[in-house]
Design a protein around this motif. Structure first.
Motif, PDB file in Angstrom:
ATOM      1  N   GLU A  97       1.634   1.168 -10.460  1.00  0.00           N
ATOM      2  CA  GLU A  97       1.100   0.917  -9.116  1.00  0.00           C
ATOM      3  C   GLU A  97      -0.410   0.683  -9.164  1.00  0.00           C
ATOM      4  N   GLU A 152       8.659  -7.606  -5.796  1.00  0.00           N
ATOM      5  CA  GLU A 152       7.429  -8.209  -5.282  1.00  0.00           C
ATOM      6  C   GLU A 152       7.346  -9.704  -5.532  1.00  0.00           C
ATOM      7  N   GLY A 221      -2.303   0.214  -6.076  1.00  0.00           N
ATOM      8  CA  GLY A 221      -2.195   1.409  -5.266  1.00  0.00           C
ATOM      9  C   GLY A 221      -3.086   2.514  -5.791  1.00  0.00           C
ATOM     10  N   THR A 231       4.613   9.950  -1.313  1.00  0.00           N
ATOM     11  CA  THR A 231       5.546   8.830  -1.472  1.00  0.00           C
ATOM     12  C   THR A 231       6.882   9.315  -2.002  1.00  0.00           C
ATOM     13  N   THR A 357      10.715   0.052   1.393  1.00  0.00           N
ATOM     14  CA  THR A 357       9.765  -0.966   1.842  1.00  0.00           C
ATOM     15  C   THR A 357       8.355  -0.672   1.349  1.00  0.00           C
ATOM     16  N   THR A 358       8.071   0.566   0.980  1.00  0.00           N
ATOM     17  CA  THR A 358       6.782   0.941   0.391  1.00  0.00           C
ATOM     18  C   THR A 358       7.050   1.800  -0.837  1.00  0.00           C
ATOM     19  N   GLY A 359       6.081   1.856  -1.736  1.00  0.00           N
ATOM     20  CA  GLY A 359       6.239   2.667  -2.935  1.00  0.00           C
ATOM     21  C   GLY A 359       7.471   2.292  -3.730  1.00  0.00           C
ATOM     22  N   ARG A 360       7.679   0.977  -3.893  1.00  0.00           N
ATOM     23  CA  ARG A 360       8.900   0.521  -4.573  1.00  0.00           C
ATOM     24  C   ARG A 360       8.975   1.036  -6.008  1.00  0.00           C
TER      25      ARG A 360
END
Length: 428
Positions: A97, A152, A221, A231, A357-360
């Motif tokens: 990240e 992504e 990130g 997360t 949807t976040t922190g894949r």
């Protein structure tokens, strides 16, 4: 007819507005630029990962013989590698990240292949287990980073297919590693066999780095522990993600147990097969390549839960068939176990990438952690069950794991129906 209906511009005072053109999606898709290079690169990464991770699995009878240990002790050369991956996949996903998916995957492969070249020189079983554990920890940078990279860089409609190709690379790596080691070990011993796998993995790692396109949609990130913990907590609070994690772990428990023990069964009565032939049994992994790469179409026809029911039923049928004392029937059972496992894995792992949807990377890392914990547990439990009750004991363990998959999927189906009934009431 109004200007809006014709698509003409409209004027309000001194401001002119023009209808906006649809924004094109610059992510990769089949037939588009970079997609083939990306697919081949991650396919080769999958080959290297599974070839290294399970390089000793087909050789366990030989390792047992050299070091004078039972199946349950030799199985630690597999369990240590998968356990190391399970423990380090989350920290490695956090690094991806911050520093990027491609950078972490490249570094992970570089360390793993270097350790792979040292494994043949292990002087004792303990040293071999330690090297394998370190190798698994190094490989932890691959699975979660790869699925996050795909989420992504690939368009959503092509995501299941793209992840299926990566999983197919896993199956090819697992198959080729076991087949090659079986025949090489029959002539020159297990040490030369794992050395050959290390050399093949080096070639795959170099090709991967040369082929993989630079990411265009990655946003760095934070490495702050609080951010990572939040997360992870959010993902673990998501019931659907938790169900998918458990499904991945249970499928891999079956697969790890079966393929850790199958070499012992086939070298003993009533089959008494030589090591080269036992290694060739792993050609059934080709079935996994097909089932993983077609998982997208399976979900399109049956839905995610329908695909999981089919994968579980196929795996269970294969387990029961493998109880026979007929080699062709046992092989058919292995084909069904393999196809069911890889289909279920591809469906579950792609569902994780779509759900988060976040922190894949963290979501994928938690899945991979559960998945490889299942592998370690299956390798050890399968060997212990085999020691206690023969092949029937290993099959019994596998059937229980498949029942767990079905139970979780039934629960998810009921939860989805309840949520669907509540939506109209909430909207009203």
């Amino acid at each position: 007819m109004s200007p809006a209906s014709t698509g003409a511009s409209t004027t309000v005072g001194a401001v002119t507005t023009v209808p906006s053109a649809p924004v094109s999606d610059s992510r990769m898709a089949p037939g588009g630029p970079g997609y083939r290079r990306m697919s081949l690169a991650l396919f080769l990464a999958g080959v290297a990962t599974f070839a290294l991770l399970y390089s000793t699995q087909a050789l366990l009878p030989l390792i047992s013989g050299e070091f004078g240990v039972a199946a349950s002790e030799a199985s630690w050369t597999v369990a240590a590698a998968t356990g190391g991956l399970a423990l380090f996949v989350l920290p490695m996903s956090a690094l991806s990240e911050r520093y990027g998916r491609r950078a972490v995957m490249t570094a992970s492969l570089a360390v793993a292949v270097t350790l792979g070249l040292l494994v043949p020189f292990a002087p004792s079983l303990g040293a071999l287990v330690v090297l394998r554990g370190l190798q698994g920890a190094a490989l932890a940078g691959l699975p979660a980073s790869a699925t996050a990279y795909l989420a992504e860089e690939v368009r959503p409609r092509a995501l299941v297919t793209a992840i299926g190709l990566f999983v197919a690379g896993n199956s090819v790596g697992g198959m080729s590693g076991r087949v090659i080691t079986g025949w090489v070990a029959q002539e020159w011993g297990w040490r030369v066999a794992v050395g050959v796998i290390g050399a093949i993995a080096v070639a795959c790692a170099v090709a991967f780095r040369l082929l993989l396109p630079a990411p265009k949609h990655f946003t760095p990130g934070s490495l702050r522990p609080r951010v990572l913990a939040r997360t992870v907590r959010d993902h673990l609070a998501n019931p659907l993600l938790c169900r998918l994690y458990a499904i991945g772990a249970l499928f891999m428990t079956v697969f790890g147990g079966v393929y850790t023990v199958i070499g012992y069964r086939l070298t003993e009565e009533p089959f008494s097969l030589p090591q080269g032939i036992v290694g060739s049994i792993f050609l059934v992994y080709l079935v996994g390549t097909v089932s993983a790469s077609t998982a997208g179409r399976l979900v399109g026809r049956l839905g995610r839960r329908g695909a999981l029911y089919l994968a579980g039923g196929t795996t269970a049928t294969g387990l029961l068939l493998s109880l026979a004392d007929s080699l062709p029937v046992v092989l058919l059972g292995l084909v069904l176990i393999t196809s069911g496992f890889f289909a279920g894995h591809a469906v579950a792992s792609s569902a994780v990438s779509k759900t988060a949807t976040t922190g894949r990377a963290q979501a994928s890392a938690l899945y991979q952690s559960a998945y490889y914990i299942g592998s370690s547990a299956g390798s050890t439990a399968g060997a212990v069950a085999f020691h206690a009750g023969g092949w029937a004991g290993t099959v019994g363990m596998g059937v229980l794991a498949v029942l767990g998959v079905v139970t979780i999927t039934v629960f998810g189906t009921r939860a989805a129906r309840i949520a669907a009934r509540r939506e109209p009431v909430a909207a009203h």
